[in-house]
Structures are given as C-alpha cells and as structure tokens.
Design a protein around this motif. Sequence first.
Motif, PDB file in Angstrom:
ATOM      1  N   UNK A 159       0.853  -1.183   0.000  1.00 24.51           N
ATOM      2  CA  UNK A 159       0.000   0.000   0.000  1.00 24.51           C
ATOM      3  C   UNK A 159       0.889   1.233   0.000  1.00 24.51           C
ATOM      4  N   UNK A 160       0.670   2.128  -0.963  1.00 27.51           N
ATOM      5  CA  UNK A 160       1.412   3.379  -0.988  1.00 27.51           C
ATOM      6  C   UNK A 160       0.427   4.529  -0.809  1.00 27.51           C
ATOM      7  N   UNK A 161       0.954   5.670  -0.348  1.00 29.25           N
ATOM      8  CA  UNK A 161       0.092   6.756   0.091  1.00 29.25           C
ATOM      9  C   UNK A 161       0.539   8.096  -0.497  1.00 29.25           C
ATOM     10  N   UNK A 162      -0.420   8.879  -0.895  1.00 28.72           N
ATOM     11  CA  UNK A 162      -0.140  10.189  -1.482  1.00 28.72           C
ATOM     12  C   UNK A 162       0.348  11.151  -0.408  1.00 28.72           C
ATOM     13  N   UNK A 163       1.095  12.169  -0.847  1.00 27.97           N
ATOM     14  CA  UNK A 163       1.655  13.134   0.086  1.00 27.97           C
ATOM     15  C   UNK A 163       1.925  14.424  -0.672  1.00 27.97           C
ATOM     16  N   UNK A 164       2.253  15.458   0.071  1.00 23.97           N
ATOM     17  CA  UNK A 164       2.592  16.742  -0.523  1.00 23.97           C
ATOM     18  C   UNK A 164       1.465  17.752  -0.409  1.00 23.97           C
ATOM     19  N   UNK A 165       1.759  19.039  -0.661  1.00 23.70           N
ATOM     20  CA  UNK A 165       0.763  20.105  -0.540  1.00 23.70           C
ATOM     21  C   UNK A 165      -0.467  19.903  -1.425  1.00 23.70           C
ATOM     22  N   UNK A 166      -0.293  19.204  -2.542  1.00 24.84           N
ATOM     23  CA  UNK A 166      -1.413  18.965  -3.465  1.00 24.84           C
ATOM     24  C   UNK A 166      -1.808  17.484  -3.474  1.00 24.84           C
ATOM     25  N   UNK A 167      -1.655  16.849  -2.338  1.00 25.93           N
ATOM     26  CA  UNK A 167      -1.921  15.403  -2.258  1.00 25.93           C
ATOM     27  C   UNK A 167      -3.338  15.042  -2.674  1.00 25.93           C
ATOM     28  N   UNK A 168      -4.283  15.972  -2.471  1.00 27.35           N
ATOM     29  CA  UNK A 168      -5.681  15.653  -2.798  1.00 27.35           C
ATOM     30  C   UNK A 168      -5.873  15.350  -4.276  1.00 27.35           C
ATOM     31  N   UNK A 169      -4.911  15.725  -5.102  1.00 31.51           N
ATOM     32  CA  UNK A 169      -5.016  15.441  -6.539  1.00 31.51           C
ATOM     33  C   UNK A 169      -4.380  14.096  -6.902  1.00 31.51           C
ATOM     34  N   UNK A 170      -3.786  13.434  -5.923  1.00 29.64           N
ATOM     35  CA  UNK A 170      -3.186  12.128  -6.171  1.00 29.64           C
ATOM     36  C   UNK A 170      -4.059  11.016  -5.615  1.00 29.64           C
ATOM     37  N   UNK A 171      -3.523   9.826  -5.551  1.00 29.99           N
ATOM     38  CA  UNK A 171      -4.268   8.660  -5.073  1.00 29.99           C
ATOM     39  C   UNK A 171      -3.376   7.784  -4.204  1.00 29.99           C
ATOM     40  N   UNK A 172      -4.004   7.099  -3.273  1.00 26.28           N
ATOM     41  CA  UNK A 172      -3.354   5.968  -2.624  1.00 26.28           C
ATOM     42  C   UNK A 172      -3.466   4.771  -3.570  1.00 26.28           C
ATOM     43  N   UNK A 173      -2.504   3.845  -3.480  1.00 24.44           N
ATOM     44  CA  UNK A 173      -2.499   2.737  -4.422  1.00 24.44           C
ATOM     45  C   UNK A 173      -2.295   1.392  -3.726  1.00 24.44           C
ATOM     46  N   UNK A 174      -2.876   0.377  -4.351  1.00 29.12           N
ATOM     47  CA  UNK A 174      -2.691  -1.017  -3.905  1.00 29.12           C
ATOM     48  C   UNK A 174      -1.938  -1.750  -5.008  1.00 29.12           C
ATOM     49  N   UNK A 175      -0.785  -2.315  -4.660  1.00 30.67           N
ATOM     50  CA  UNK A 175       0.025  -3.078  -5.601  1.00 30.67           C
ATOM     51  C   UNK A 175       0.128  -4.499  -5.064  1.00 30.67           C
ATOM     52  N   UNK A 176      -0.030  -5.483  -5.936  1.00 32.40           N
ATOM     53  CA  UNK A 176       0.068  -6.852  -5.424  1.00 32.40           C
ATOM     54  C   UNK A 176       0.572  -7.804  -6.500  1.00 32.40           C
ATOM     55  N   UNK A 177       0.968  -8.997  -6.039  1.00 33.51           N
ATOM     56  CA  UNK A 177       1.290 -10.099  -6.932  1.00 33.51           C
ATOM     57  C   UNK A 177       0.960 -11.405  -6.236  1.00 33.51           C
ATOM     58  N   UNK A 178       0.419 -12.339  -7.005  1.00 33.04           N
ATOM     59  CA  UNK A 178       0.217 -13.704  -6.511  1.00 33.04           C
ATOM     60  C   UNK A 178       1.076 -14.705  -7.288  1.00 33.04           C
ATOM     61  N   UNK A 179       1.859 -14.210  -8.226  1.00 35.39           N
ATOM     62  CA  UNK A 179       2.771 -15.083  -8.989  1.00 35.39           C
ATOM     63  C   UNK A 179       4.083 -15.220  -8.226  1.00 35.39           C
ATOM     64  N   UNK A 180       3.998 -15.928  -7.135  1.00 39.19           N
ATOM     65  CA  UNK A 180       5.131 -16.046  -6.216  1.00 39.19           C
ATOM     66  C   UNK A 180       5.627 -17.482  -6.235  1.00 39.19           C
ATOM     67  N   UNK A 181       6.904 -17.661  -6.363  1.00 45.37           N
ATOM     68  CA  UNK A 181       7.486 -18.997  -6.327  1.00 45.37           C
ATOM     69  C   UNK A 181       8.621 -19.026  -5.316  1.00 45.37           C
ATOM     70  N   UNK A 182       9.121 -20.239  -5.053  1.00 42.78           N
ATOM     71  CA  UNK A 182      10.224 -20.366  -4.119  1.00 42.78           C
ATOM     72  C   UNK A 182      10.052 -21.562  -3.208  1.00 42.78           C
ATOM     73  N   UNK A 183      10.904 -21.650  -2.210  1.00 40.61           N
ATOM     74  CA  UNK A 183      10.917 -22.803  -1.314  1.00 40.61           C
ATOM     75  C   UNK A 183      11.220 -22.377   0.113  1.00 40.61           C
ATOM     76  N   UNK A 184      10.785 -23.216   1.035  1.00 38.43           N
ATOM     77  CA  UNK A 184      11.126 -23.092   2.443  1.00 38.43           C
ATOM     78  C   UNK A 184      11.745 -24.410   2.873  1.00 38.43           C
ATOM     79  N   UNK A 185      12.868 -24.356   3.569  1.00 43.33           N
ATOM     80  CA  UNK A 185      13.495 -25.547   4.124  1.00 43.33           C
ATOM     81  C   UNK A 185      13.382 -25.480   5.644  1.00 43.33           C
ATOM     82  N   UNK A 186      12.783 -26.503   6.212  1.00 44.65           N
ATOM     83  CA  UNK A 186      12.475 -26.479   7.635  1.00 44.65           C
ATOM     84  C   UNK A 186      12.826 -27.822   8.261  1.00 44.65           C
TER      85      UNK A 186
END
Length: 247
Positions: free
Chosen positions: A73-100
């Motif tokens: 989650x990212x958030x707008x800032x600055x004197x004119x922040x009202x003209x920007x947007x907060x954003x949601x960025x994501x990915x579910x294409x995640x690979x890898x391993x855990x060794x336990x």
Amino acid sequence: MLIDSAHLRPSRCSALKMSLCMTLALIAGCASVGESTAPVVGGSETDNLRDRQPAPGSHRYQIVSGESEIRVLTFRDGPMARFGHNHVVNSTRISGSVWLGDDLSAALTRIVVPTDSLSVDDPALRAEEGEQFADPIPEDAIAGTRANMLGDALLNAAQFNFIRVTCADYQSQFELMSCEIDLAGVTTTLKMPVDVQIDDNQIRATGEVTVSHEQLGLTPFSAAGGAIRVADGMTLRYNILAQRLSE
C-alpha cells in the motif's frame, strides 16, 4: 517470507506479504501508514543470506503460486496530495521454497516474484482496503501508474526481471526473521515480523510491516516540484503458503 515456528497462534496480520516485495512504492498516496511494526535494519550477522544453504536434514516446502500474495500500500503526500491517489500493488505469482527442520532458527526461505507480475489498483483489492482507497481511478491512470512503477526510474523491470527475497535467522522469542531483499539492483537486509502456522504438510506465514523507500534504496515518485508525491512510508503485507514436497 516464510519461516517457521510450530504452535504459533493464528496470524494477527491478515492478508499478505515478502518479499517484497516490499517494493513498489512509486505510486502515490498519503495519509498515515497504520500501526504496523517498523522493520529493523539488519547488521552484519545477516550479510550474504543468499549464500546460505539448507540445514542438513531439512524438509523442503514449495511455495504455492496463486495462493500466496504480496501486497503493498502506498500513500499520497505533498501540498497537493488531494489530486493524487493511494495505491494497492500486489502479486500472486510467487514462487520459491522453504526448508524447515527440527531447529526452527535454521529455517531458510527463498522467494521469487517476477517484477512484471505486479498489478496496480485491482478494484476488489481497493475495496478490501477500505475508505482510504475508496476513490475510483480511471483505467488509463492505473496503466500510467503501473508503467511508472515498472519504468527505469523505479523498479526498472526491463533490466531487473525478478524481486528476490531470502529469509533466515528466525527468532521465535521475538517473532522476527532476517530478510535480504534484492530489488532493482539494490540489496537490503531487514529484520521482519512474521507469524507462522505449521502442520505436517504445509506452512502459512503472514506479516505486516511499514518500510520506507530509503530502506529499500528507492526514491519516492514526485511531480509538480514535489507538490504531489508518494509518501516515504509504505505498508507491506504478505501471506505465503508452502506445501511440503514428498521425499
């Protein structure tokens, strides 16, 4: 990011998180970043995590792509922040391993996220995040934001195809793990909070943390001389599922 610890209570941080992905921040926002725990910059004891090898006798768990998620989650800032947007960025294409193995502190996790798998402002995800993300964003603005994020100035996806996260040195008494994040040519080591549930066949790791652009070696996006900019702090959530491989 994942790691280990049997008998931990259900995650207090729903939804997802690691590696980074922690990562994307050049997209807009404002407002507070919530009350999530801030990561601690790692010391020399966490150097070169990428060179770690699984401990002898460890069992391998494979991360389940499509059922694991990293969300930023990212958030707008600055004197004119009202003209920007907060954003949601994501990915579910995640690979890898855990060794336990029996020694939880020796667990090792490797996570890979294709940089171009990162999506921006899915309406369903924005709805999940509540009022701060309630304003609609035109499709062309979403496309522009994603192009900026993946462009040379930020994640440089054309050159750096993957975000890689290596986690080790799990501390159950503090519920922390050390994570080395390779992002856009910069390697950063952080101590990250984690909640883990383990049974015989799978691991579920979740967490939430506030990180800054500076910690990740990124420069927040700004426009109009800084009147509209991305806030330095961003919220990273991860929800990683890994299933044990047959041996």
